[in-house]
Design an enzyme around this catalytic site. Structure first.
Site, PDB file in Angstrom:
ATOM      1  CB  SER A 192      -0.908   0.032   1.237  1.00  0.00           C
ATOM      2  OG  SER A 192      -1.736  -1.102   1.302  1.00  0.00           O
ATOM      3  CG  ASP A 199       2.305  10.733  12.572  1.00  0.00           C
ATOM      4  OD1 ASP A 199       2.403   9.924  13.515  1.00  0.00           O
ATOM      5  OD2 ASP A 199       2.997  11.763  12.481  1.00  0.00           O
ATOM      6  CG  HIS A 200      -1.201   6.562   5.955  1.00  0.00           C
ATOM      7  ND1 HIS A 200      -2.345   5.787   5.986  1.00  0.00           N
ATOM      8  CD2 HIS A 200      -1.179   7.137   4.727  1.00  0.00           C
ATOM      9  CE1 HIS A 200      -2.978   5.880   4.833  1.00  0.00           C
ATOM     10  NE2 HIS A 200      -2.291   6.696   4.043  1.00  0.00           N
ATOM     11  CE  LYS A 214      -0.503  -4.033   4.003  1.00  0.00           C
ATOM     12  NZ  LYS A 214      -0.568  -5.375   3.397  1.00  0.00           N
TER      13      LYS A 214
END
Length: 312
Positions: A192, A199-200, A214
Site C-alpha cells: 500500500s 502517522d498515516h 508491510k
C-alpha cells in the site's frame, strides 16, 4: 545399394532418463508406460505416438507455474482468475486459509489450504513454482456497537494471531524464505501507499501499524537477492479494469495529487504483466490511475515499467 540395419547406440537406461526429462511425468513411474512409449527403440515402437506425447509435455514445460497467496481475497481472486484464463501461459496455483475460501473461487486441486504463519503449510504449494505473487494482508475488523447515527468514528481491532506483525511481517517473511529455498525466480508483492508516513491513518487502525510491518517485509524481500517487484497500490476500488491510464510514482508522491486510487482489476493486471518483463524486476513503485475518461488506457506495460527507477 546395400541396406545397413539401424542399431540404437544408446542404452535402455539412457532412454529412460531422456524420456522422463522430455515428458515431465512427475510422480508417475516409468514402468507404468507401455514398452512402445517407454523405449523409443524397442520392438513395435510407434514413433508418432512418442512424438505426440513429447510435444504436449514440452508445451506444458514452457508455461510458468505461478502461486498466488491470499487468493481468497478481493484482489487475490482477480489475480488467480486471470492466471486461469491465461492457461496457455501459466499453470495457476492458489493459497487460501479455509475450505470456504477455496470453494468461493471454485478452486480445484491447484488451490491449497494453508497458513502463512506456519512454514510447514507453505512447502507443498511453493514447491516447483516459478513465481510467487503475495497478496496476503492483515485485515482489521470493526468493533461491534458502532452507530453512525450517533456520530464519532468506528473502532477497529485485529483478531488474535492475525495482527499485522504476524501476517504482514512474519507471514510474508515465511513466504519469502520458502520461495528462496525452493529456487523461485521472481516474487511480486502488493502493498500500500502511505508507508513513508508513520502517522498515516492506516497505521492507527487497531493500533496495528500495518504499513510499518508491510514496509519491513518489503525491505526483507529487497535484501533477499530474489528478483522482485513491489507494487504499492493506492486506494483500491471494485471497478472494471483496463480502461484507465495507469500512473507510477515513488515515495508517496501520488498521495499529494488527485490521482491516488486504482481499480483492483488494474492492480491484478500489473501483477501478471510484471512476470513478463525484465523492466519490472528489482523495482518498487506506487501505483494509481487517472479517472476514467481522461488519458489513454495503458496497454504498453513494458513502457510503464521502464519509467520506474526506484528499487525500494
Amino acid at each position: 545399394m546395400t541396406r545397413v540395419p539401424f542399431t540404437a547406440s544408446c542404452s535402455t537406461s539412457i532412454h529412460k532418463c531422456c524420456l522422463v526429462n522430455r515428458i515431465n511425468i512427475g510422480a508417475t513411474s516409468l514402468s507404468a508406460f507401455p514398452n512402445s512409449l517407454a523405449f523409443p527403440f524397442a520392438p513395435h515402437t510407434k514413433a508418432t505416438s512418442v512424438r505426440r506425447i513429447s510435444v504436449v509435455a514440452m508445451s506444458d514445460l514452457s508455461k510458468s507455474t505461478v502461486l498466488v497467496t491470499g487468493a481468497g481475497g478481493r484482489t487475490g481472486q482477480i489475480v488467480y482468475k486471470k492466471l486461469k484464463e491465461r492457461s496457455d501461459q501459466y499453470n495457476a496455483r492458489g493459497l487460501v486459509r479455509t475450505q470456504e475460501s477455496k470453494e468461493k473461487i471454485n478452486g480445484d486441486d491447484s488451490v491449497y489450504i494453508g497458513d502463512i504463519r506456519n512454514t510447514e503449510t507453505l512447502a507443498s504449494p511453493i514447491q516447483g513454482i516459478d513465481a510467487l505473487i503475495i497478496l496476503t494482508s492483515g485485515v482489521p475488523k470493526m468493533k461491534p456497537g458502532f452507530d453512525p447515527a450517533k456520530g464519532g468514528r468506528p473502532e477497529f481491532y485485529f483478531e488474535d494471531g492475525a495482527n499485522p506483525e504476524q501476517v504482514d511481517w512474519i507471514g510474508q517473511k515465511n513466504q519469502i524464505d520458502a520461495a528462496k529455498a525452493a529456487g523461485v525466480k521472481q516474487i511480486v508483492v502488493v502493498g500500500s501507499m502511505g508507508g513513508t508516513n508513520l502517522d498515516h491513518p492506516l497505521n492507527s487502525l487497531g493500533n496495528g501499524n500495518i504499513l510499518v510491518w508491510k514496509r519491513k517485509a518489503e525491505q526483507y524481500l529487497a535484501d533477499s537477492g530474489i528478483p522482485y517487484t513491489i507494487i504499492r497500490a493506492g486506494g483500491l476500488q471494485d471497478k472494471e479494469g483496463g480502461i484507465r491510464e495507469l500512473l507510477v510514482g515513488k515515495d508517496d508522491e501520488l498521495l499529494q495529487t488527485e490521482t491516488r486510487t486504482i481499480a483492483r482489476a488494474d492492480v491484478a493486471e500489473v501483477c501478471l504483466q510484471a512476470l513478463k518483463f525484465e523492466e519490472a524486476k528489482f523495482k518498487a513503485f506506487d501505483l494509481a490511475s487517472k479517472p476514467e475518461g481522461t488519458g489513454e488506457p495503458t496497454k504498453d506495460f513494458k513502457a510503464l515499467f521502464s519509467q520506474i527507477t526506484t528499487t525500494f
